[in-house]
Design an enzyme around this catalytic site. Sequence first.
Site: not given
Ligand code: MN
Length: 233
Positions: A78, A97, A99, A167
Amino acid sequence: MQTTASNQIEDLVAADRILAAHEIVDAYGHVSVRSERNPQRYFMSRALAPELVTAEDILEYDLAGNVVGSSAAGLFLERFIHGEVYKARPDVNAVVHCHTPSLIPYGATDVPLRPIFGLAGFIAEGIPVFEIRKTAGMTDLLIRDPARGRALAQTLGDKPAALMRGHGAVVVGASIPLVVGRCVYLDLNARVQAQAMSLSKHVTYLTPEEGKLSVADDYRRAWELWRRKGGAG
Ligand code: MN
């Protein structure tokens, strides 16, 4: 004061460790910093749990997600999140990024994240939710290519963070301390907001004006504390 690439990398490694210590990231998730020498490039680790990252694991990428120079290391699938956000947001120099579990409910319901205390006042700017089905249909929810990264950056717009339905989130800032501070207080706000909502239907949030007035510095004092407590790598 001239900042060198090695300072940037030390701060990036510290950010990896601090985000792991605060459980913003676990085995997954990543943080990057835009290169001060070349704004068309950024630094981020190879594919590795953030808690384990050392300076030797940091690679330089171009905004298309290619490693600069040769490397046999595995890369984050990603990584396109980072390059596409840097392309769309010249004001952004650091991207996370994650979660983080506390954030997931706000991406999966019609309950918006709202600022409930001053250190999270930046939430008053609005935290949009990225719905990957709108642009990519049925997927594994991952930002596997530049097109998905562009769609995410478009949803982010000029905001400090966007939730990703089913996500996680992308969080951005002008510096590493700012993006790390935003992650920590986004997570804390999400948990405190859920507590308040479980107590009463009538929760008083910060107004946009209070949010703006509350956004203090770039969490520099917190950053110095977190670095000393074990972020230093
Ligand atoms: Mn991810």
